[in-house]
Write a protein that holds these residues in place. Structure first.
Motif, short mmCIF file in Angstrom:
data_model
loop_
_atom_site.label_atom_id
_atom_site.label_comp_id
_atom_site.label_asym_id
_atom_site.label_seq_id
_atom_site.Cartn_x
_atom_site.Cartn_y
_atom_site.Cartn_z
N PHE A 143 -0.10 13.62 1.29
CA PHE A 143 0.43 12.82 2.39
C PHE A 143 1.50 11.86 1.89
CE2 PHE A 143 0.59 9.34 5.41
CZ PHE A 143 0.59 10.01 6.62
N LEU A 144 1.25 11.22 0.77
CA LEU A 144 2.24 10.31 0.19
C LEU A 144 3.53 11.04 -0.15
CD1 LEU A 144 0.30 7.93 -2.26
CD2 LEU A 144 1.52 7.29 -0.18
N LEU A 145 3.39 12.25 -0.68
CA LEU A 145 4.57 13.03 -1.05
C LEU A 145 5.42 13.32 0.19
CD1 LEU A 145 6.09 14.58 -3.27
CD2 LEU A 145 4.70 16.57 -2.72
N GLU A 146 4.80 13.58 1.30
CA GLU A 146 5.53 13.85 2.54
C GLU A 146 6.04 12.56 3.18
OE1 GLU A 146 7.56 15.47 5.32
OE2 GLU A 146 6.46 16.77 3.94
N ILE A 177 5.72 2.37 1.82
CA ILE A 177 5.14 3.68 1.52
C ILE A 177 5.69 4.21 0.21
CG2 ILE A 177 4.87 6.05 2.33
CD1 ILE A 177 5.14 4.93 5.19
N PHE A 178 7.00 4.01 -0.01
CA PHE A 178 7.59 4.49 -1.26
C PHE A 178 7.04 3.70 -2.44
CE2 PHE A 178 10.86 4.93 -4.54
CZ PHE A 178 11.06 6.30 -4.53
N ASP A 179 6.78 2.41 -2.27
CA ASP A 179 6.17 1.62 -3.34
C ASP A 179 4.80 2.18 -3.70
OD1 ASP A 179 8.37 -0.04 -3.36
OD2 ASP A 179 7.45 -1.58 -2.09
N LEU A 180 4.05 2.59 -2.68
CA LEU A 180 2.74 3.20 -2.91
C LEU A 180 2.89 4.56 -3.59
CD1 LEU A 180 -0.28 2.76 -2.45
CD2 LEU A 180 -0.03 3.82 -0.19
N PHE A 181 3.91 5.28 -3.21
CA PHE A 181 4.25 6.56 -3.85
C PHE A 181 4.50 6.34 -5.35
CE2 PHE A 181 7.79 9.16 -5.39
CZ PHE A 181 7.40 10.46 -5.10
N LEU A 182 5.27 5.31 -5.68
CA LEU A 182 5.56 5.02 -7.09
C LEU A 182 4.31 4.57 -7.84
CD1 LEU A 182 9.01 3.18 -6.99
CD2 LEU A 182 8.53 5.57 -7.54
N LYS A 183 3.45 3.82 -7.16
CA LYS A 183 2.20 3.36 -7.79
C LYS A 183 1.35 4.56 -8.22
CE LYS A 183 -1.87 0.48 -6.85
NZ LYS A 183 -2.57 -0.37 -5.83
N ASN A 242 -3.13 2.82 6.39
CA ASN A 242 -3.97 1.64 6.62
C ASN A 242 -5.42 2.00 6.94
OD1 ASN A 242 -1.82 -0.09 6.18
ND2 ASN A 242 -1.28 -0.25 8.34
N SER A 243 -5.63 3.24 7.38
CA SER A 243 -6.99 3.67 7.72
C SER A 243 -7.74 4.25 6.53
CB SER A 243 -6.94 4.71 8.85
OG SER A 243 -6.44 5.96 8.37
N GLN A 244 -7.05 4.37 5.39
CA GLN A 244 -7.63 5.04 4.22
C GLN A 244 -8.08 4.04 3.15
OE1 GLN A 244 -7.92 8.65 4.18
NE2 GLN A 244 -7.52 8.05 6.31
N LYS A 245 -9.23 4.32 2.54
CA LYS A 245 -9.73 3.48 1.46
C LYS A 245 -9.22 3.96 0.09
CE LYS A 245 -13.98 2.09 3.85
NZ LYS A 245 -15.46 2.10 3.80
N ASP A 246 -8.96 5.25 -0.02
CA ASP A 246 -8.55 5.83 -1.31
C ASP A 246 -7.36 6.76 -1.09
OD1 ASP A 246 -8.30 6.90 -3.82
OD2 ASP A 246 -10.22 7.97 -3.79
N MET A 247 -6.20 6.38 -1.60
CA MET A 247 -5.00 7.21 -1.45
C MET A 247 -4.80 8.17 -2.62
SD MET A 247 -3.69 6.79 1.50
CE MET A 247 -2.21 7.77 1.21
N THR A 248 -5.79 8.28 -3.48
CA THR A 248 -5.63 9.14 -4.66
C THR A 248 -6.34 10.48 -4.52
OG1 THR A 248 -7.56 8.21 -5.82
CG2 THR A 248 -5.43 7.11 -6.14
#
Length: 313
Positions: free
Chosen positions: A118-121, A130-136, A105-111
């Motif tokens: 971080f998403l992988l972990e 979080i898993f939905d974001l992982f799939l995205k 929630n504190s991040q503007k860009d998760m890519t």
């Protein structure tokens, strides 16, 4: 997760380590933390799955979450602190969802490369935002880490959701996990569905529902001797008085043993025969197993003890 070192414990530095950590048989695996503390010890040969399980067990025992929790509570939010806190929570079997969501929630860009790692972990369970974001971001993750790593992560996250289903006795979570594997890793779907149901119904006792899952087993699972042994062991342990389940596994074991049955298969079927009140058939298989074992120089002490105990009952 580990730095691996192979040592000869009978000479040089190995002698000192053997004395320090109490090594007196081989092979012995020592899981030692960064401060030289023995976290876990495993003795004897292990096949691949058992070896991996031993490593996971050591990670859970090496719980550093309190260290990171104190730093987090003190307001430290740099990437390495949060990442290692989430990693420590996951390794110890604790929920990392709250901490992971606060970071995301504190991040503007998760890519970015950091945030993809971080998403992988953090994508620890498939039933999460979080898993939905992982799939995205799956394509970017595959590009950075490779398809095998991402597939393994999906299966791991689905398995953790199944474990949560067991904890809360919620079959819907098992269905969710199986659905994710069917859509994302279809080649593993049959095996995952079988193993998930096995895990769930060995802990959450429901004979009728378990019987239905057995009746709908895919052909490739029915023909797999290892899977049938796992199923037999589960029924023997958790459903030993359920005649319908005993009859079903008796039939499946016989089918899987149609071509050169192993001693382990024969012993498993013999135990099922005993539970199903077919003692004569059980004795026949026990005798065959003992004879085969001696001819192959295999230790059959357990089988002999079982036969002896059966004769006294």
């Amino acid at each position: 997760n580990f730095i691996n070192v192979k040592m000869d414990m009978e000479k040089g530095e190995g002698l000192m380590l053997a004395g320090k950590y109490g090594v007196d048989s081989y092979p012995t695996l020592l899981y030692i933390d960064g401060e030289g503390k023995l976290v876990s010890k495993a003795i004897g040969y292990m096949d691949g799955p058992k070896f991996i399980d031993a490593g996971k067990s050591a990670l859970r025992k090496n719980d550093k979450t309190e260290l990171y929790a104190k730093e987090y509570a003190a307001g430290k939010r740099d990437f390495s602190i949060v990442y290692n806190y989430v990693r420590a929570l996951n390794n110890s079997g604790k929920s990392s969802t709250k901490i992971a969501n606060e970071y995301i929630n504190s991040q503007k860009d998760m890519t970015t490369n950091e945030n993809l790692s971080f998403l992988l972990e953090a994508a620890a369970e498939v039933d999460s935002r979080i898993f939905d974001l992982f799939l995205k971001n799956k394509d970017k993750l595959v590009a950075q880490y490779g398809a095998d790593v991402i597939q393994a992560k999906i299966i791991s996250a689905a398995t953790k959701t199944v474990k949560k289903a067991i904890e809360f006795q919620t079959i819907d979570l098992v269905t969710t996990a199986i659905g994710k594997i069917k859509s994302l890793v279809p080649a593993q779907a049959d095996k995952f569905q079988f193993q998930s149901n096995l895990m769930y119904y060995s802990s959450v006792i429901n004979a009728e529902a378990f019987l239905q899952t057995i009746k709908n087993l895919p052909g490739q699972i029915e023909k797999d001797p290892k899977q049938m042994l796992d199923l037999a062991n589960t029924i023997e342990k958790s459903y030993s008085s359920e005649v319908k389940l005993l009859t079903a596994i008796e039939k499946l074991l016989n089918q899987s043993m149609s071509n050169a049955p192993t001693i382990e298969q024969k012993f498993a079927l013999a135990r099922i025969y005993v539970l199903n009140n077919k003692t004569d058939k059980a004795y026949k298989l026990l005798d065959e197993s003992i004879s085969d074992g001696k001819n192959q120089n295999i230790d059959v002490t357990l089988i002999e003890q079982f036969k002896l105990k059966l004769g006294k009952s």
